[in-house]
Design an enzyme around this catalytic site. Structure first.
Site, PDB file in Angstrom:
ATOM      1  N   VAL A 199      48.927  66.401  20.947  1.00 46.61           N
ATOM      2  CA  VAL A 199      47.933  66.158  19.899  1.00 46.61           C
ATOM      3  C   VAL A 199      48.399  64.983  19.035  1.00 46.61           C
ATOM      4  CG1 VAL A 199      46.762  67.083  17.873  1.00 46.61           C
ATOM      5  CG2 VAL A 199      47.141  68.551  19.858  1.00 46.61           C
TER       6      VAL A 199
ATOM      7  N   THR B 207      40.714  38.182  38.775  1.00 50.88           N
ATOM      8  CA  THR B 207      40.646  37.153  39.812  1.00 50.88           C
ATOM      9  C   THR B 207      40.562  37.754  41.208  1.00 50.88           C
ATOM     10  OG1 THR B 207      41.700  35.204  40.757  1.00 50.88           O
ATOM     11  CG2 THR B 207      43.180  36.869  39.873  1.00 50.88           C
TER      12      THR B 207
ATOM     13  N   GLY C 224      32.952  32.959  38.681  1.00 54.63           N
ATOM     14  CA  GLY C 224      33.519  33.982  39.556  1.00 54.63           C
ATOM     15  C   GLY C 224      34.989  34.192  39.241  1.00 54.63           C
ATOM     16  N   GLY C 225      35.449  35.421  39.345  1.00 59.01           N
ATOM     17  CA  GLY C 225      36.873  35.715  39.165  1.00 59.01           C
ATOM     18  C   GLY C 225      37.336  35.371  37.772  1.00 59.01           C
TER      19      GLY C 225
ATOM     20  N   ASP D  23      27.244  30.672  38.514  1.00 63.49           N
ATOM     21  CA  ASP D  23      27.580  30.051  39.796  1.00 63.49           C
ATOM     22  C   ASP D  23      27.091  30.915  40.941  1.00 63.49           C
ATOM     23  OD1 ASP D  23      28.901  27.830  38.934  1.00 63.49           O
ATOM     24  OD2 ASP D  23      30.847  28.826  38.833  1.00 63.49           O
TER      25      ASP D  23
ATOM     26  N   MET E 197      39.741  29.661  49.422  1.00 64.78           N
ATOM     27  CA  MET E 197      39.023  28.508  49.984  1.00 64.78           C
ATOM     28  C   MET E 197      39.710  27.993  51.250  1.00 64.78           C
ATOM     29  SD  MET E 197      38.114  26.506  46.439  1.00 64.78           S
ATOM     30  CE  MET E 197      39.701  26.668  45.648  1.00 64.78           C
TER      31      MET E 197
ATOM     32  N   LYS F  66      21.852  24.832  41.224  1.00 65.29           N
ATOM     33  CA  LYS F  66      20.543  24.184  41.362  1.00 65.29           C
ATOM     34  C   LYS F  66      20.316  23.089  40.331  1.00 65.29           C
ATOM     35  CE  LYS F  66      18.127  27.791  43.787  1.00 65.29           C
ATOM     36  NZ  LYS F  66      17.756  29.142  43.362  1.00 65.29           N
TER      37      LYS F  66
HETATM   38  N1  SAH Z   1      37.916  31.609  39.961  1.00 68.17           N
HETATM   39  C1  SAH Z   1      37.795  32.390  41.185  1.00 68.17           C
HETATM   40  C2  SAH Z   1      38.120  31.592  42.390  1.00 68.17           C
HETATM   41  C3  SAH Z   1      37.231  30.391  42.609  1.00 68.17           C
HETATM   42  S1  SAH Z   1      37.599  29.501  44.078  1.00 68.17           S
HETATM   43  C4  SAH Z   1      38.665  33.631  41.064  1.00 68.17           C
HETATM   44  O1  SAH Z   1      39.523  33.732  40.163  1.00 68.17           O
HETATM   45  O2  SAH Z   1      38.471  34.559  41.857  1.00 68.17           O
HETATM   46  C5  SAH Z   1      36.499  30.231  45.217  1.00 68.17           C
HETATM   47  C6  SAH Z   1      37.250  31.077  46.208  1.00 68.17           C
HETATM   48  O3  SAH Z   1      37.576  32.318  45.662  1.00 68.17           O
HETATM   49  C7  SAH Z   1      36.469  31.407  47.453  1.00 68.17           C
HETATM   50  O4  SAH Z   1      36.448  30.363  48.367  1.00 68.17           O
HETATM   51  C8  SAH Z   1      37.273  32.570  47.982  1.00 68.17           C
HETATM   52  O5  SAH Z   1      38.457  32.137  48.583  1.00 68.17           O
HETATM   53  C9  SAH Z   1      37.656  33.272  46.690  1.00 68.17           C
HETATM   54  N2  SAH Z   1      36.732  34.375  46.367  1.00 68.17           N
HETATM   55  C10 SAH Z   1      36.048  34.540  45.232  1.00 68.17           C
HETATM   56  N3  SAH Z   1      35.357  35.684  45.255  1.00 68.17           N
HETATM   57  C11 SAH Z   1      35.629  36.283  46.425  1.00 68.17           C
HETATM   58  C12 SAH Z   1      35.243  37.514  47.032  1.00 68.17           C
HETATM   59  N4  SAH Z   1      34.439  38.386  46.417  1.00 68.17           N
HETATM   60  N5  SAH Z   1      35.748  37.815  48.249  1.00 68.17           N
HETATM   61  C13 SAH Z   1      36.580  36.977  48.870  1.00 68.17           C
HETATM   62  N6  SAH Z   1      36.973  35.798  48.347  1.00 68.17           N
HETATM   63  C14 SAH Z   1      36.526  35.462  47.128  1.00 68.17           C
END
Ligand code: SAH
Length: 402
Positions: free
Chosen positions: A26, A279, A249-250, A196, A333, A218
């Site tokens: 607690v 990431t 992304g990430g 993106d 990538m 786009k």
């Molecule tokens: N900033 C991002 C990466 C951008 S570079 C991060 O931190 O995740 C883009 C690359 O990220 C892609 O070509 C691939 O290699 C990887 N990537 C991002 N999302 C992914 C996913 N859901 N599954 C597999 N690879 C991914």
């Protein structure tokens, strides 16, 4: 006891003595918020849990290793009585009454003079819920309110600290649940979202209808100009006084051009907030069952971009050095150049039999995984038609299972 509802109040405890009796779970649960409020905590208990002990050792509170004694509540503004002995709790509560110290009692809420609400925080707001005798319901209401504030489904406009400018938000690897709480809240509050192709696209569907969504892919202009055009769009929307989220992304700073955008905005005098993201470099392997490190297997992991071939003069990667490492290599990538990369690693000493895996569209319903030894991975990836976005993991961690 009466059926009157409790009177809610926010105690400002900074620098004020709070006495906690008992050092069990607690106390362990309550201490962090007492400490966060700046209380001068005196903990009296013959024994405490390891986390409570750590707080004492860190100097966050004073711990007297003994049982309760009459007089312990002298100087207290507030008391939490939570020993495992009801007689002690009763005696301490009686002392609290006598000294007019508000007192929470873990074993007998009816007999206590104060109740602890279920509390939560979201962006400077403290939510405290009391339901009388139903702590589960308090917690459920608290969760609903905090969650609603965080994801914007509970409309609570912020008038005073509405920050103009741009938030660079890491959206995580794809699963909409893998964005951070802060990222989600900023998305819900945004006037404009520039997104993106990568990242949690499902989140865009949840945005309120008045949120303008711009697809960065786009934005017109040729390919080379794309980044400039994105920067220009960010600046234009921010200058118009809109709250702008740049959803990436990430994590924005992992091969995400986050700093390019941040510096373009800074040069234009526009405030930038960076919200880190989960990431894909770590999360995609994790969700596919591959730990990037594992005790006794890998003590390092290296994240590398494979967007230019190893023999390309523009490459900044020291592939022979990477080939000499024993730990985990995570390649982003890299699908298109995987053959050349694997050959280069093997030529410079990485064993051909090193386990490798490629995960396409990790954390999404479309996720696919292909495994093969390093010498064979490129062929298998081509055979299976694996396409970007995909993560390549090379190293003995690929074979580790739960
Ligand atoms: N900033 C991002 C990466 C951008 S570079 C991060 O931190 O995740 C883009 C690359 O990220 C892609 O070509 C691939 O290699 C990887 N990537 C991002 N999302 C992914 C996913 N859901 N599954 C597999 N690879 C991914």
């Amino acid at each position: 006891m009466s059926d009157h509802p409790a009177y809610p109040v926010g105690l400002r405890l900074a620098g004020r003595r709070v006495v906690v009796l008992g050092g069990g779970t607690v106390a362990q649960r309550r201490l962090p918020s007492l400490l966060a409020a700046g209380a001068d905590v005196l903990l009296i208990a013959p024994a405490v849990t390891p986390s409570v002990q750590a707080m004492a050792e860190a100097g966050e509170l004073r711990w007297e290793r003994r049982g309760y004694r009459a007089g312990d509540l002298t100087d207290a503004w507030y008391a939490l009585v939570a020993t495992d002995d009801p007689a002690v709790n009763a005696a301490a509560s009686a002392e609290a009454d006598e000294r007019r110290v508000w007192c929470v009692r873990s074993d007998n809420a009816e007999a206590a003079t104060a109740w602890t609400p279920a509390t939560g925080h979201s962006d400077g707001v403290t939510v405290a819920v009391l339901t009388g005798r139903d702590p589960r319901r308090s917690a459920a209401v608290r969760d609903a309110v905090v969650e609603g504030l965080r994801d914007g489904s509970l409309g609570a406009p912020r008038h005073r600290d509405r920050l103009p400018g741009v938030a660079l938000v890491g959206g995580g690897p794809g699963d909409p649940d893998l964005i951070t709480v802060r990222g989600r809240r900023l998305l819900a509050e945004a006037d404009v979202v520039i997104a993106d192709r990568l990242g949690p696209r499902d989140l865009l569907g949840e945005l309120p209808p008045h949120t303008e969504v711009v697809d960065a892919a786009k934005i017109p202009y040729g390919r080379a100009m794309a980044q400039d055009a994105i920067n220009a769009a960010l600046i234009e929307h921010a200058r118009a006084g809109r709250r702008v989220v740049r959803l990436k992304g990430g994590d924005p700073f992992v091969f995400g051009r986050g700093m390019e955008e941040a510096s373009a905005l800074a040069a234009a005098g526009i405030p930038v907030t960076v919200v880190p993201g989960v990431t894909s470099a770590i999360a995609v392997p994790a969700v596919a069952g591959i730990p990037v490190t594992h005790r006794g297997v890998a003590h390092e992991f290296t994240v590398v971009s494979g967007h230019v071939a190893p023999d390309d003069p523009r490459s900044l990667v020291d592939w022979p050095a990477l080939a000499a490492l024993r730990g985990t290599l995570v390649l982003l990538m890299a699908v298109e150049r995987l053959g050349a990369i694997a050959d280069t690693l093997i030529r410079h000493g990485r064993p051909a039999a090193t386990p490798a895996a490629v995960v396409q569209e990790g954390t999404t319903p479309a996720e696919r995984r292909v495994d093969a030894p390093l010498s064979d991975i490129a062929r298998r990836v081509a055979e299976e038609g694996i396409r970007p976005p995909a993560i390549v993991v090379i190293g003995d961690v690929v074979g580790v299972t739960a």
